[in-house]
Design a protein around this motif. Structure first.
Motif: not given
Length: 252
Positions: A11, A15, A17-18, A21, A214-216, A218-219, A235
């Motif tokens: 995340g 973020a 919840e992710l 990173s 990666y490193h976005y 949200s889901e 994740t």
């Protein structure tokens, strides 16, 4: 022999919840190198491997990438079997910021008598570093200010950008073959991070099958990136890697 990247978190900073990173390079299912240590990274690492990391690389000093280092200090210092064993590889140019952010607080223990880095085995580097007979290249990225963030690559196997804007000329040098490229990417770019439009503008289309995003944010953002035909790191997920090329005796 099998090589993989295990994504403990994927995340962006907001973020949660992710997960922060962070990724682990694995060899035959065993951890070799942890990359970054955000606030939740140590818990995720211990849950996966049952013991602290023996080697760690820090890409840059934003807290979502180093916020777990104080907890790791305590975990190592109070276990004599681990005290001073964990190697921390960090670019020499980052040391003033890393020192200020995690190591310079007066009396890291209330009782005093301990310096933060005594719990670790600090290894500063510039062009790269050796680990278990392999040479890892360290390369500068573009992250809000020059000289503040550095990715890491293993020839023949992978490149991990850390936080960055597009760096096609750098990746052509350190990952110009069949290496997988784990790349910072959200839906929309900004002065510190890459957006998907940046990817499609700056990188050759032929590179896209090698990218792992990666490193976005949200889901849902990850699903949008995947819908555009990209492989998105998840994740807890593992991505198989090509085996690294033999390191040259003159590397480093």
């Amino acid at each position: 022999m099998n090589w993989s990247l295990h994504f403990l978190g994927v995340g962006a900073a907001h973020a949660v919840e992710l997960g922060s990173s962070a990724v682990v390079l694995e060899h035959d299912g065993k951890p070799m190198l942890l990359i970054d240590c955000g606030p939740d990274t140590l818990d995720r690492y211990l849950a996966a491997y049952g013991e602290p990391p023996r080697a760690m690389y820090i890409t840059h000093t934003h807290m979502d990438h180093i916020g777990g280092m104080e907890r790791l200090f305590f975990r190592l210092w109070f276990d004599e079997a681990w005290r001073g064993r964990t190697k921390v590889f960090v670019h020499a140019g980052l040391m003033p910021w890393l020192q200020a952010r995690v190591a310079d607080y007066p009396n890291v223990l209330a009782e005093g008598g301990v310096n933060f880095w005594e719990a670790f085995r600090l290894v500063t580097c510039t062009r790269g570093f050796w680990l278990d007979g392999l040479w890892f290249d360290v390369f500068g990225t573009r992250h809000h200010m020059a000289g503040t963030s550095y990715g890491v690559a293993l020839a023949g196997s992978f490149a991990y950008t850390g936080d960055t804007r597009p760096i096609p000329e750098v990746l052509a040098r350190v990952a110009g073959g069949d290496e997988l490229i784990a790349h910072d990417c959200g839906l929309v770019g900004n002065p510190s991070h890459t957006g998907i439009d940046d990817i499609e503008r700056e990188y050759p289309e032929s590179w896209r099958p090698r990218l792992r995003l990666y490193h976005y944010g949200s889901e849902a953002d990850g699903q949008v990136l995947a819908s555009r035909g990209y492989v998105v790191a998840r994740t807890g997920g593992r991505l198989a890697l090509p085996a690294p090329a033999p390191s040259r005796p003159d590397a480093g």
